[in-house]
Design a protein around this motif. Structure first.
Motif, PDB file in Angstrom:
ATOM      1  N   VAL A 103     -32.340  24.095  44.961  1.00  0.00           N
ATOM      2  CA  VAL A 103     -33.434  23.402  44.274  1.00  0.00           C
ATOM      3  C   VAL A 103     -33.157  21.905  44.337  1.00  0.00           C
ATOM      4  O   VAL A 103     -32.079  21.449  43.927  1.00  0.00           O
ATOM      5  N   LEU A 197     -36.447  25.170  47.022  1.00  0.00           N
ATOM      6  CA  LEU A 197     -37.565  24.668  46.225  1.00  0.00           C
ATOM      7  C   LEU A 197     -37.432  23.166  46.060  1.00  0.00           C
ATOM      8  O   LEU A 197     -36.402  22.679  45.594  1.00  0.00           O
ATOM      9  N   GLU A 223     -40.240  25.810  49.559  1.00  0.00           N
ATOM     10  CA  GLU A 223     -41.444  25.801  48.735  1.00  0.00           C
ATOM     11  C   GLU A 223     -41.539  24.439  48.057  1.00  0.00           C
ATOM     12  O   GLU A 223     -40.545  23.744  47.886  1.00  0.00           O
ATOM     13  N   GLU A 225     -43.286  22.419  44.631  1.00  0.00           N
ATOM     14  CA  GLU A 225     -43.931  22.598  43.334  1.00  0.00           C
ATOM     15  C   GLU A 225     -43.957  21.258  42.615  1.00  0.00           C
ATOM     16  O   GLU A 225     -43.012  20.464  42.730  1.00  0.00           O
ATOM     17  N   SER A 245     -39.737  26.788  35.918  1.00  0.00           N
ATOM     18  CA  SER A 245     -39.726  26.810  37.383  1.00  0.00           C
ATOM     19  C   SER A 245     -38.380  27.264  37.919  1.00  0.00           C
ATOM     20  O   SER A 245     -38.297  28.072  38.853  1.00  0.00           O
ATOM     21  N   PHE A 249     -37.653  30.653  40.170  1.00  0.00           N
ATOM     22  CA  PHE A 249     -37.115  30.549  41.523  1.00  0.00           C
ATOM     23  C   PHE A 249     -35.740  31.196  41.644  1.00  0.00           C
ATOM     24  O   PHE A 249     -35.419  31.816  42.667  1.00  0.00           O
TER      25      PHE A 249
END
Length: 252
Positions: A103, A197, A223, A225, A245, A249
């Motif tokens: 992330v 992410l 991804e 977001e 979030s 994830f």
């Protein structure tokens, strides 16, 4: 370099990496909220209670790898904000076997033109005399740093008392600033194909549409977001949204 760590909980390991001028303890709300995980919050070099030294992303990624190994963690999910995000990306691109999921919070694999040299200089200019009060340090910083929340954030690094000192390695950070602003693909890297992410603040300017191409090139399964109403410090401004979030994830 073995970094200072704060460990919360038990379960699958998640490593948290803070941004510039931050520390592991700044991510405490997130760390305590990721139930079901062993959350390891690290002080990057020159920050918090970690040792000081020259900084570049390859070196900082190696610090994280060495610290994980010292803690008996061969693989973990990594969550990095800003400076920590670039460090996490570098580790994923050079040691993908150590990164289960990635992330990256409000930063991209691109070079940036802004810098914080004036902040560092203002911090260095404060006279660290016995009896220094926080309001005096705040007033001195206010000549350069207009926003009170940013001054408070920077002053988290000031230790008052008989011998006031900065926890943070200001000289090392100042000397390394050009390295911290740049992004160069790490030598020998391969695109990281693990789950990724990119979580950005809706009101932040750090991740622009131009970053889509380098993100796709280096992190083909990424991804994206957006946290509405958040700026660069999205985890401090919208903690519950960020935590939701991350939980989704990371499957927590």
């Amino acid at each position: 370099m073995i970094l200072n760590s704060i460990v919360n909980g038990e379960g699958a390991p998640v490593v948290l990496l803070h941004g510039l001028f931050g520390a592991a303890r700044n991510l405490g709300v997130i760390a305590r909220s990721l139930s079901g995980a062993r959350v390891i919050s690290l002080d990057l070099r020159n920050h918090g209670d970690s040792p000081h030294g020259a900084m570049d992303f390859g070196t900082m990624a190696a610090d994280v790898a060495e610290t994980m190994q010292s803690l008996g963690v061969p693989q973990a999910s990594l969550v990095g904000h800003s400076l920590g995000g670039k460090t996490a990306m570098t580790l994923a691109l050079t040691r993908p076997q150590m990164v289960e999921r990635l992330v990256v919070m409000d930063i991209a694999p691109v070079s940036y033109s802004h810098d914080y040299d004036a902040y560092v200089a203002a911090m260095q200019a404060i006279e660290l005399r016995p009896g220094l009060a926080r309001h005096e340090a705040d007033a001195a910083l206010a000549q350069v740093v207009e926003e009170p929340p940013m001054r408070a954030f920077l002053l988290n690094n000031l230790v008052l008392g008989a011998e006031p000192r900065w926890r943070i390695g200001l000289e090392e950070i100042a000397a390394s600033m050009p390295n911290l602003l740049r992004w160069d693909d790490p030598p020998g890297m391969q695109p990281y194909t693990g789950p990724t992410l990119f979580l950005r603040g809706g009101d932040s300017h750090y991740v622009q549409p131009a970053a889509d191409a380098p993100i796709a090139r280096l992190f083909p399964n990424a991804e994206r977001e957006t946290v509405a109403g958040a700026c660069h410090w999205l985890h401090a401004e919208k903690p519950q949204e960020v935590i939701a979030s991350l939980k989704g994830f990371l499957h927590l």
